[in-house]
Design a protein around this motif. Structure first.
Motif, PDB file in Angstrom:
ATOM      1  N   ALA A 252       1.000  -1.605  -0.282  1.00  0.00           N
ATOM      2  CA  ALA A 252      -0.198  -0.060   0.001  1.00  0.00           C
ATOM      3  C   ALA A 252       0.856   1.043  -0.350  1.00  0.00           C
ATOM      4  CB  ALA A 252      -0.972  -0.071   1.043  1.00  0.00           C
ATOM      5  N   PRO A 253       2.006   1.570   1.099  1.00  0.00           N
ATOM      6  CA  PRO A 253       2.982   2.964   0.944  1.00  0.00           C
ATOM      7  C   PRO A 253       3.755   2.569  -0.833  1.00  0.00           C
ATOM      8  CG  PRO A 253       3.278   1.220   3.382  1.00  0.00           C
ATOM      9  CD  PRO A 253       2.868   0.684   1.847  1.00  0.00           C
TER      10      PRO A 253
ATOM     11  N   GLU B  50      12.281   4.260  -3.709  1.00  0.00           N
ATOM     12  CA  GLU B  50      13.292   3.431  -3.314  1.00  0.00           C
ATOM     13  C   GLU B  50      13.948   2.244  -1.972  1.00  0.00           C
ATOM     14  OE1 GLU B  50      17.901   4.283  -3.603  1.00  0.00           O
ATOM     15  OE2 GLU B  50      17.061   5.657  -4.528  1.00  0.00           O
ATOM     16  N   GLN B  51      12.902   3.617  -0.501  1.00  0.00           N
ATOM     17  CA  GLN B  51      13.284   2.930   0.446  1.00  0.00           C
ATOM     18  C   GLN B  51      12.049   1.478   0.911  1.00  0.00           C
ATOM     19  OE1 GLN B  51      10.692   3.400   3.220  1.00  0.00           O
ATOM     20  NE2 GLN B  51      12.471   2.310   4.210  1.00  0.00           N
ATOM     21  N   ILE B  52      11.149   2.112   0.224  1.00  0.00           N
ATOM     22  CA  ILE B  52       9.883   0.234   0.151  1.00  0.00           C
ATOM     23  C   ILE B  52      10.265  -0.743  -0.498  1.00  0.00           C
ATOM     24  CG2 ILE B  52       7.278   0.603  -0.757  1.00  0.00           C
ATOM     25  CD1 ILE B  52       6.967   3.045   0.235  1.00  0.00           C
TER      26      ILE B  52
ATOM     27  N   SER C 109      12.801  -2.189   0.791  1.00  0.00           N
ATOM     28  CA  SER C 109      12.181  -2.832   2.103  1.00  0.00           C
ATOM     29  C   SER C 109      11.799  -4.565   1.651  1.00  0.00           C
ATOM     30  CB  SER C 109      11.785  -2.089   2.662  1.00  0.00           C
ATOM     31  OG  SER C 109      12.139  -0.966   3.535  1.00  0.00           O
ATOM     32  N   VAL C 110      10.655  -3.998   0.577  1.00  0.00           N
ATOM     33  CA  VAL C 110      10.171  -5.016   0.006  1.00  0.00           C
ATOM     34  C   VAL C 110      11.691  -6.294  -0.491  1.00  0.00           C
ATOM     35  CG1 VAL C 110       8.715  -6.375  -2.132  1.00  0.00           C
ATOM     36  CG2 VAL C 110       7.874  -3.920  -0.536  1.00  0.00           C
ATOM     37  N   GLN C 111      12.282  -6.184  -1.714  1.00  0.00           N
ATOM     38  CA  GLN C 111      13.761  -6.832  -1.545  1.00  0.00           C
ATOM     39  C   GLN C 111      13.916  -7.458  -0.490  1.00  0.00           C
ATOM     40  OE1 GLN C 111      15.992  -5.144  -4.326  1.00  0.00           O
ATOM     41  NE2 GLN C 111      17.000  -6.755  -4.467  1.00  0.00           N
TER      42      GLN C 111
END
Length: 446
Positions: free
Chosen positions: A348-349, A382-384, A387-389
């Motif tokens: 979602a983010p 990029e941060q999200i 984080s997902v990666q």
């Protein structure tokens, strides 16, 4: 004083008178015969004899002398006969007494050797009975070894049904193989000893039969000599055997007779000694083999006990490890769920940030600039994404760890089943079967 000799008048023959008459008397007789022929003719009817008085005296004297000579000869013969039959009677009685004495001595000798033979026969019989008892013990001991052999081979066969890492040549298997080899060697030794006992029994019986034949001959000889010793001059069952002295020329002497019996007795004593030594050997073999089998049985059981302890300890450790692995599997599954939720929560983010960037990319002309919100949104995306990666990498690692835990669980469960199966074989089958192992008395042939 000489008795009177009455000589009747003989009927003399002229020829005999002439034969007795001396040659120089023929002329005188003829002269007397022919002298006075005339007178003789007159008295011819009265002559009653043909001999003269001188002839009569001569003839009478000769008869008396002949009778006296015959009488003296008869008396001499009577004296010689009396002396001879007295001497022969004494000699006969003496030789008969010596013969009876020698028969008595011979009876004593026969009785002595017969008693010796009886004693050795009884000893051989007793020794043979003892050997027969040892033979029965050896046979029972040999039969009793079949049970340990069956138990050991059954244990080896059962332990071949182990699987996996438990199919190992451990100390139990080594001891079982030693036990099988020991039982085979003991069986061979018992068979060899049994053959020796059977052969010794045969030799004892042959020696006993030899002594019995000798005893039978001596018993018969004793009865015959006893019968001979009872013969006397008044016995009515004696008779003449003219050729009885001729059948004893080829007989053995007394030394050979004694030597024959002594040889038989020496043979019997040698067999008795050999039999006694063999009985001692049998006793030692039975005792040592029984003790060796029981000692090896104890070593096998001790190895089984150690092995079951090791298996039980290993299974307990595996079960503990399986519990911990199962706990880790549960924790890892929860971790995976958390990571998956975290990845889902980042969607979602990320959509918001990407949507913002997409919308702001629609700004017209110079409004489409890299301003601080644009830079912030780019950093946010990029941060999200990072984080997902990172979460997906961690999720993959967690899933790999879960797979490893599942493999460990399967391996542990399989190993626990293997250990349980091995314990079932060693403890429930092998060790329970070994409770039927014969004791020392049974293995000793009792």
């Amino acid at each position: 004083m000489l008795p009177q000799v009455l000589v009747p008048r003989p009927n003399l023959d002229t020829r005999s008178v002439e034969q007795l008459r001396p040659p120089d008397a023929e002329a005188a007789v003829k002269e007397n015969l022919y002298a006075g022929v005339s007178a003789g003719q007159v008295t011819a009817g009265y002559r009653s004899a043909k001999y003269t008085p001188e002839e009569w005296f001569t003839n009478n004297h000769a008869t008396l002398n002949q009778a006296a000579t015959h009488r003296d000869n008869a008396q001499r013969v009577q004296r010689a006969s009396k002396a001879l039959y007295t001497q022969t009677d004494n000699a006969t009685l003496r030789t008969q007494a010596e013969g009876t004495k020698h028969l008595g001595e011979r009876l004593q000798d026969i009785y002595f050797w017969k008693s010796e033979l009886e004693r050795h026969i009884e000893r051989l019989l007793a020794e043979t009975d003892l050997l027969l008892a040892q033979k029965r013990r050896l046979e029972k001991a040999l039969d009793a070894t079949e049970i340990p052999f069956a138990i050991a081979t059954d244990n080896l066969t059962c332990r071949e049904r182990r699987f996996g890492p438990d199919l190992v040549q451990d100390q139990v298997e080594e001891e079982l193989l030693k036990e099988v080899e020991l039982i085979r060697s003991i069986q061979a030794l018992l068979k060899k000893t049994l053959d020796q006992v059977v052969n010794q029994i045969r030799l004892n019986r042959e020696a006993k039969q030899t002594l019995e034949h000798d005893w039978s001959d001596k018993h018969q000889a004793y009865n015959l000599d006893d019968q001979c010793g009872r013969y006397s001059n008044r016995s009515r069952d004696t008779q003449h055997y003219s050729s009885s002295a001729k059948v004893h020329d080829q007989l053995c002497d007394s030394s050979a007779w004694v030597g024959f019996t002594q040889t038989n007795l020496a043979l019997a004593e040698r067999e008795e000694m050999a039999s006694g030594a063999l009985r001692a050997l049998c006793e030692r073999v039975l005792q040592e083999t029984a003790e060796d089998l029981r000692a090896q049985c104890a070593m096998v059981e001790e190895a089984f006990s150690r092995r079951t302890q090791d298996l039980n300890q290993a299974r307990n450790q595996l079960e503990l490890q399986l519990t911990q692995v199962l706990e880790e599997i549960g924790a890892q599954e929860r971790n995976i769920c958390s990571l998956q939720q975290a990845v889902y929560d980042k969607e979602a983010p990320l959509r918001v940030a990407q949507s913002r960037l997409y919308c702001r990319a629609q700004r017209p002309n110079m409004e489409h600039c890299r301003d601080q919100p644009q830079i912030s949104l780019l950093d946010e995306v990029e941060q999200i994404s990072g984080s997902v990666q990172a979460l997906q990498g961690q999720l993959a690692e967690a899933r790999a760890s879960l797979a490893q835990l599942e493999d460990s669980r399967l391996l542990l469960q399989k190993d626990i089943g293997c250990k349980t199966h091995s314990l079932l074989i060693d403890r429930e089958k092998c060790m329970r079967h070994r409770t039927h192992y014969p004791n020392v008395l049974t293995l000793s042939g009792y």
